[in-house]
Motif scaffolding. Structure first.
Motif, short mmCIF file in Angstrom:
data_model
loop_
_atom_site.label_atom_id
_atom_site.label_comp_id
_atom_site.label_asym_id
_atom_site.label_seq_id
_atom_site.Cartn_x
_atom_site.Cartn_y
_atom_site.Cartn_z
N GLY A 1 -2.85 10.24 6.49
CA GLY A 1 -3.38 8.89 6.50
C GLY A 1 -2.35 7.88 6.04
N GLN A 2 -1.59 8.25 4.99
CA GLN A 2 -0.55 7.34 4.47
C GLN A 2 0.56 7.13 5.50
OE1 GLN A 2 0.31 9.62 0.93
NE2 GLN A 2 -0.64 8.07 -0.40
N ARG A 3 0.91 8.23 6.18
CA ARG A 3 1.97 8.15 7.18
C ARG A 3 1.54 7.22 8.32
NH1 ARG A 3 3.04 13.41 7.05
NH2 ARG A 3 1.89 13.84 8.95
N ALA A 4 0.27 7.36 8.73
CA ALA A 4 -0.25 6.50 9.79
C ALA A 4 -0.21 5.04 9.35
CB ALA A 4 -1.67 6.91 10.16
N GLN A 5 -0.58 4.79 8.08
CA GLN A 5 -0.58 3.42 7.57
C GLN A 5 0.84 2.86 7.50
OE1 GLN A 5 -2.97 1.31 6.89
NE2 GLN A 5 -4.83 2.37 6.26
N LEU A 6 1.81 3.72 7.11
CA LEU A 6 3.21 3.28 7.06
C LEU A 6 3.69 2.90 8.46
CD1 LEU A 6 6.01 2.90 5.74
CD2 LEU A 6 6.40 5.36 6.02
N ALA A 7 3.37 3.77 9.43
CA ALA A 7 3.80 3.51 10.80
C ALA A 7 3.16 2.23 11.33
CB ALA A 7 3.44 4.70 11.70
N ARG B 1 2.33 -2.36 -1.02
CA ARG B 1 1.72 -2.47 -2.35
C ARG B 1 0.22 -2.22 -2.27
NH1 ARG B 1 4.36 -6.99 -3.32
NH2 ARG B 1 2.54 -8.29 -2.94
N GLU B 2 -0.45 -2.88 -1.32
CA GLU B 2 -1.90 -2.72 -1.18
C GLU B 2 -2.29 -1.28 -0.88
OE1 GLU B 2 -2.88 -7.20 0.52
OE2 GLU B 2 -2.83 -5.50 1.90
N LEU B 3 -1.43 -0.60 -0.16
CA LEU B 3 -1.72 0.80 0.19
C LEU B 3 -1.45 1.72 -0.99
CD1 LEU B 3 -0.05 0.83 3.71
CD2 LEU B 3 -2.50 1.09 3.25
N GLY B 4 -0.78 1.20 -2.00
CA GLY B 4 -0.46 2.00 -3.17
C GLY B 4 0.61 3.04 -2.89
N LEU B 5 1.51 2.74 -1.94
CA LEU B 5 2.57 3.70 -1.61
C LEU B 5 3.77 3.48 -2.54
CD1 LEU B 5 2.63 3.74 2.30
CD2 LEU B 5 1.49 5.32 0.74
N ASP B 6 4.39 4.56 -2.98
CA ASP B 6 5.59 4.49 -3.80
C ASP B 6 6.79 4.31 -2.86
OD1 ASP B 6 7.80 4.86 -5.35
OD2 ASP B 6 7.22 6.84 -6.11
N PRO B 7 7.52 3.20 -2.96
CA PRO B 7 8.63 2.95 -2.03
C PRO B 7 9.69 4.06 -2.05
CG PRO B 7 8.15 0.99 -3.35
CD PRO B 7 7.33 2.11 -3.92
#
Lengths: 296, 130
Positions: A133-139, A117-123
Motif C-alpha cells: 500500500g505504501q509503495r502504491a502511494q509513493l508511486a 508527510r501525510e502518509l507517514g513515510l520515513d524519507p
C-alpha cells in the motif's frame, strides 16, 4: 474541447494474435474514466499505446491531441502508473522524490513533501521495504507531483488489501478535487470503479463494447421482466435476454422510458450492466478455433 | 456539519444518496439555514468518491433552492423542507398501526402484508406521476 484520450481504429498485434483491434474511443477531459474488462481484454495494451511504450500496428491514438510521447512537452502532460506500482527497491523514499524533481520540469516539490508527510513515510526508508500500500502511494505521489493533465493508472489497486485500496482511491480523489486532473484507470473489478468513476469504457477481447457517462449509462439501461415475448419495440436494444417457457427477462438499452405495461421495469446496477456487455461480447465472439463438426 | 455515508448495495446512484441525506437532515432539523455542507474535498477524502459526484448532488440541491454555493466560502443551507404537522404524522401512524393489526388478525403473514403495502404504495405514487 480536446479529448483527453482519443483512439481511432486502434490495433496492436502480438505475432499472430491481436491484443487490441478496432478500438475507437474518445475520453472527455476532466473526468475519471474507468477502463473495465476481463484479464486479457487489452486494457494494458491500450494504456501502453497511450503513453508510447508500444507502437500501434494500425489506427491511431492521441493524448490531449498529441501523438503519444512525441516530445518532452507531450511527456510532461501525462503521468503513468504501470501495473503493480513499480518503484526502485534499493532507492529510498527521498531518492525517489529527488529523482522526480530532476526528471520533471513541472515538479511540485511542496505537494510531494506534504504528501509523504501525510502518509507517514520515513524519507530514509528504502522503497523495497515498504508495504504494498505504501509503495502504491509513493508511486502515485511521484505521478501526481509532476502535475500532469492526464493521469493513466494500470490496475492501480488490484494487488492492494481493502484498506490500502480505499486509502489509495481517497488520495486519488483528493487530487482530482484539488487539481482537476483527468484520470483513466483500468480494473477488472467493477466495485473499485463504481465509487470513483463518472465515465466508463468496457473493453472485451480487444474492442470497446460500450462507453459513456456512468449516470447516462445507468439511466438508459433497464431490466425488464414479463410474459414471454420474442420481439421488442424498435427503439430498444437488447443486450441480454433469457427465457423460460412463460417468462422473458431482458436487459435493454433504451433512451425512451419503457411504457409497455406488460413489462415490470427495474433499474440496473453498474455491475449488471458491465456483466451483460461482457457476456454479450463473449457470446458474439467468433470461435477462434474451428467449431466441432457433427458427423451425420 | 453533517457526515455522509454510502450504501453501495442500495442500488441508488451515489449523488442521489447524498441528496437524500441532506433532505433527511433538513427534515430532522440536523441542518438549518446558515449551516455549511462539507466541501467536495472533505466528502471525497472520507468516502473516496468522485468529486464530480459531490458537485452534481450540490447542484441538484441548489436547483431545488435548498442550498447556495458561495464561491470561496462553501455551500450553505438556505432553504427548509416543509415539515408536516406532527399531529398529522401521529394521526396517520395510528391509522396505519390499526390497519396492520387488522391485517395480522385476518391471518396475513408479514411478507404478504409488506407486499400489499409495497404494491399499494407504488400504485399510489405512480398515479400522481402519470
Amino acid at each position: 474541447m480536446t479529448a483527453a484520450l482519443e483512439a481511432v481504429g486502434l490495433g496492436k498485434r502480438y505475432g499472430r494474435r491481436w491484443g487490441l483491434r478496432g478500438c475507437t474511443l474518445a475520453v472527455p477531459s476532466g473526468r475519471v474514466v474507468g477502463l473495465v474488462g476481463p484479464n486479457g481484454a487489452g486494457k494494458t495494451t491500450l494504456l501502453h499505446l497511450a503513453v508510447g511504450l508500444l507502437q500501434p500496428s494500425e489506427g491511431s491514438i492521441a493524448v490531449l491531441g498529441d501523438a503519444p510521447a512525441s516530445g518532452p512537452a507531450a511527456l510532461a502532460r501525462f503521468g503513468f502508473l504501470a501495473q503493480d506500482s513499480p518503484t526502485y527497491p534499493r532507492l529510498t523514499v527521498a531518492d525517489h522524490l529527488r529523482m522526480g524533481a530532476w526528471l520533471n520540469p513541472s515538479w511540485d516539490e511542496a505537494f510531494a513533501a506534504r504528501r509523504i508527510r501525510e502518509l507517514g513515510l520515513d524519507p530514509r526508508q528504502r522503497a523495497g521495504t515498504l508495504s504494498g500500500g505504501q509503495r502504491a502511494q509513493l508511486a502515485l505521489t511521484l505521478a501526481v507531483a509532476k502535475r500532469p493533465e492526464v493521469l493513466l493508472l494500470d490496475e492501480p489497486v488490484a494487488s492492494l488489501d481493502p484498506l490500502a485500496r480505499r486509502e489509495f482511491l481517497q488520495t486519488l480523489m483528493e487530487v482530482v478535487a484539488a487539481h482537476g486532473v483527468t484520470v483513466v484507470l483500468s480494473s477488472h473489478l467493477i466495485a473499485d470503479l463504481e465509487r470513483v468513476c463518472d465515465y466508463l469504457a468496457v473493453l472485451v477481447a480487444g474492442r470497446v463494447a460500450v462507453s459513456g457517462d456512468v449516470d447516462a449509462l445507468i439511466a438508459s439501461h433497464h431490466r425488464l421482466v414479463g410474459p414471454r415475448r420474442d420481439r421488442l419495440p424498435a427503439n430498444q436494444q437488447v443486450i441480454e435476454a433469457s427465457y423460460t417457457d412463460r417468462q422473458s427477462t431482458m436487459l435493454v438499452r433504451s433512451h425512451d422510458p419503457v411504457l409497455d405495461p406488460v413489462w415490470s421495469v427495474a433499474p440496473v446496477t453498474l455491475d449488471d450492466l458491465v456483466l451483460a456487455y461482457l457476456r454479450q461480447a463473449r457470446d458474439d465472439a467468433p470461435a477462434s478455433s474451428p467449431a466441432l463438426a457433427v458427423a451425420r | 456539519m453533517i457526515e455522509f455515508i454510502l450504501d453501495p448495495s442500495s442500488g441508488v446512484a451515489t449523488y442521489q444518496q447524498l441528496v437524500q441525506q441532506v433532505h433527511q437532515a433538513l427534515r430532522l432539523g440536523l441542518l438549518e439555514p446558515g449551516d455549511r455542507l462539507p466541501t467536495a474535498q472533505q466528502v471525497v477524502a472520507s468516502l473516496a468518491i468522485n468529486p464530480n459526484t459531490v458537485l452534481k448532488a450540490y447542484r441538484d440541491l441548489e436547483r431545488a433552492g435548498l442550498v447556495r454555493a458561495r464561491p470561496g466560502l462553501g455551500t450553505f443551507v438556505v432553504g427548509r423542507l416543509p415539515r408536516t404537522d406532527p399531529a398529522a404524522q401521529a394521526r396517520f401512524r395510528t391509522s396505519m398501526v390499526g390497519w396492520l393489526r387488522s391485517a395480522r388478525d385476518a391471518g396475513l403473514t408479514p411478507d404478504e402484508i409488506e407486499a400489499i403495502y409495497r404494491t399499494a404504495f407504488r400504485d399510489c405514487l405512480t398515479e400522481g406521476v402519470a
